[in-house]
Design an enzyme around this catalytic site. Structure first.
Site, PDB file in Angstrom:
ATOM      1  N   GLU B  47       8.641  -5.847   0.633  1.00 52.60           N
ATOM      2  CA  GLU B  47       7.936  -7.117   2.081  1.00 52.60           C
ATOM      3  C   GLU B  47       6.315  -7.529   1.537  1.00 52.60           C
ATOM      4  OE1 GLU B  47       7.114  -4.925   5.742  1.00 52.60           O
ATOM      5  OE2 GLU B  47      10.052  -4.118   5.572  1.00 52.60           O
ATOM      6  N   ASP B  58       0.104  -5.996  14.156  1.00 49.43           N
ATOM      7  CA  ASP B  58      -0.723  -5.083  12.927  1.00 49.43           C
ATOM      8  C   ASP B  58      -1.999  -4.368  13.338  1.00 49.43           C
ATOM      9  OD1 ASP B  58       1.093  -5.557  10.312  1.00 49.43           O
ATOM     10  OD2 ASP B  58       0.491  -7.641  11.071  1.00 49.43           O
TER      11      ASP B  58
END
Lengths: 401, 256
Positions: B47, B58
């Site tokens: 990824e 995040d």
């Protein structure tokens, strides 16, 4: 209850044209759908609105007056200028209209913890206030830069029992506070209700906050009709996310004779740092909605700047983007310096210290009124009082307090 | 051509290791060298994070990585160039680009998917693009043989799955916690129960990510997953003065 006829937008997925929508992480989607369902139930419940109306009257002090600003009118020598005085509300701004509506919804949903983001601190104070009133714990996310320039409101929130969590990422302003509030919401999705302070975020927030704030425009419409026997020619309001403006504008959208101007923060000027998303940005996706944003060609969000912490945001509510594209409303910008001049003039002429946010609106009134006829009518939303801004203003005027 | 993600899951007889790094962190050159060493260290799928100024899902580690990358000049174009350079020496390891909707929207969703596919990208995860808003990207991805990977989370009900699954392909990414990347680890048994119930509704491979920090976590979640994703822990390792990403990734892989 809101006039449901005027609520034809957004569509069932929260779109105003291409704007709005629900751009959130999958973790939040079920909750957002719950909020939407709870909101559509509440909206149809007369008991919910009875409680809202009672609190608006007895706790907030509504209706707020429609004041004929005679000194301003004389000085500018043109249109008659009226102020819709939402700065007289409990907590000192229009923000309380929305936090009351949302906390009643949070209680209906059985949520036990409230979070909010704040820029100028007005929404934080309004949220902390209703949390105190209804006995729910409250965490307010606030950029570290804003904490520094809005000290009185930080202390006020703490007195009211809220936890103020400083956000140091980015420039430490409203955008970063909103990121952090979303992160908290994702983490505490089961018990937490997020009281968003403006007409932005994922559907149903833009429409829901508009419906709460439209109490401003509904009152204004009735008041000016009673006073002048006709509708105003021009509405003027300042725009960060755009909730006070949408609240004033929305009940007039179908009145073609009423011109509408939203005033964005021009900061140091449109060729330098500013916060004018509509005049200086382009459509994009942030904080759960598609709307005009200040951004680079690569889609990175750029930092906004305004002397007013409440306008210091790189986005704007999606319905404003729609009104901009369809040209129903006109969007202009006012620089920091123009807003400061307006702040001074309003204070000295009217004996009203406006917040720096509506000082931007007043600066636009100063430009428009002289160009209009003497029997024309301007209604400006004086959406907040300036006590919180005296430190910022003193610094700009070179005064040590 | 078969999508590399499908080929990888078809070939493996053990759970896959998916490793995340942010493209351009701390600069493009160093990031490229880390990307290039991942397959030999044991990564089955990579990824690659597309840096964004406002990464709402995040935690602090990946937020900081994105800002380092942007400060060093990373952009959507340099990220695609990294994939092209990676493909010069590797034609098998799938690459999934992960990021947020706005940079993709500004690039132009159609054009982006075409360019990404041509560069050698096999899948996309756009965190803030739920099925309700992904029509344009979904159509473009399908046409380009790029999988638009869907997320399922602890809040995803059976009812909600009916909206998510019809558009899912490649694999399902199970977000093990309600929270942000790099946060505390999930309760293994709760994840196991939910994953097992999701399997009744889909045959797609199921990857588990968020809060998986080291070999022990990998082992625990791999017991009932088709893949595990490690992100923040790798980004942190790369940031240490004496960090050794290759050795760390090998230790994750040896837990499988």
């Amino acid at each position: 209850m809101p006039d449901l006829k005027k609520n034809s937008l957004p569509d069932e997925r929260g779109h105003f044209g291409i704007y709005g929508g629900r751009y959130v992480a999958e973790t939040l989607m079920p909750l957002i759908l719950d909020v939407e369902k709870a909101w559509s139930d509440a909206k149809a419940d007369a008991k919910y609105w009875a409680q809202f109306d009672e609190l608006m009257r007895d706790y907030v002090g509504r209706p707020s007056p429609m004041y004929f600003a005679e000194p301003t009118t004389k000085k500018l020598g043109g249109a008659k200028v009226y102020f819709k005085r939402d700065e007289l509300n409990h907590t000192g701004s229009h923000k309380i209209n929305n936090t009351i509506g949302q906390i009643l919804l949070a209680l209906r949903m059985g949520k036990t913890r409230i979070i909010a983001e704040t820029g100028a601190g007005q929404h934080g104070v309004a949220t902390a206030t209703v949390c105190a009133r209804f006995g729910l714990p409250c965490t307010v996310f606030m950029g570290a830069t804003d904490i520094e320039r809005q000290k009185p409101n930080v202390f006020r929130m703490k007195l009211l029992g809220a936890e103020v969590r400083p956000v140091t990422s980015g420039a430490g302003t409203l955008k970063d506070a909103m990121n952090e509030a979303m992160r908290d919401w994702v983490t505490n999705v089961h018990d937490t209700f997020y009281i968003i302070g403006t007409v932005a975020g994922p559907h149903p927030y833009p429409a829901m906050v508009r419906d709460f704030q439209s109490v401003i425009g509904k009152e204004a419409r009735a008041q000016i009709l009673e006073r002048e026997g006709r509708l105003p020619d021009l509405l003027i309001a300042a725009i960060g996310g755009g909730s006070n403006a949408m609240g004033l504008f929305h009940p007039f959208l179908d009145d073609a004779s009423v011109k509408i101007q939203g005033v964005e923060a021009g900061g140091h000027g449109l060729h330098h740092k500013h916060a004018a998303s509509l005049t200086g940005g382009k459509p994009g996706i942030l904080h759960g909605n598609m709307t005009y944003l200040l951004q680079s060609n690569d889609g990175q969000i750029t930092e906004a700047h305004s002397i007013s912490a409440g306008l210091d945001y790189p986005g704007i509510g999606p319905e404003h983007s729609y009104l901009h594209d369809t040209k129903r409303a006109e969007y202009v910008s006012i620089t920091d310096d123009e807003a400061l001049d307006a702040f001074k003039m309003c204070t000295q002429l009217e004996g009203i210290i406006p917040a720096l946010e509506p000082a931007h609106a007043y600066a636009q009134v100063m430009k428009m009124a002289p160009k209009m006829k003497k029997d024309d009518i301007i209604v400006m939303n004086l959406c907040g009082r300036g006590d919180k801004d005296i430190f910022t203003v003193a610094e700009r005027f070179g005064v040590t307090l | 051509m078969t999508n590399r993600i499908d080929a990888t899951f078809a070939k493996l007889d053990r759970p896959a290791l998916i490793t995340f790094i942010t493209a351009g962190d701390p600069d493009i050159k160093k990031s490229q060298s880390i990307l290039d060493l991942l397959p030999a260290s044991g990564a089955d799928i990579i990824e690659l994070g597309m840096p964004f100024t406002d990464p709402m899902a995040d935690g602090p580690v990946i937020q900081a990585a994105a800002l380092r990358a942007l400060d060093s000049g990373a952009s959507m174009k340099t990220t695609l160039q990294m994939v092209r350079d990676f493909r010069k020496n590797n034609t098998d390891t799938p690459i999934v680009l992960m990021g947020y909707a706005n940079p993709v929207y500004q690039y132009g969703m159609d054009v982006f998917v075409r360019d990404a596919s041509a560069a050698g990208v096999d899948g996309l995860i756009i965190v803030d693009l739920p099925p309700e808003e992904d029509d344009e990207l979904y159509t473009a991805s399908k046409a380009a043989n790029v999988h638009l990977i869907k997320l399922v989370t602890p809040t995803t009900s059976d009812e909600r799955l009916k909206t998510v699954l019809p558009k899912a392909s490649g694999f399902l990414y199970y977000v093990s916690i309600t929270g942000i990347t790099g946060a505390a680890s999930a309760d293994v048994s709760a994840v196991k129960n939910h994953v097992e119930s999701i399997r009744k509704a889909t045959d797609l491979p199921l990857a588990i990510g968020f809060g998986i920090k080291g070999p022990d976590d990998v082992r625990q979640f791999a017991a009932f997953a088709d893949a595990v994703v490690v992100g923040s822990a790798i980004v942190s390792e790369a940031q240490k003065p004496d960090g050794d990403v290759a050795t760390f990734v090998k230790s994750l892989r040896s837990a499988l």
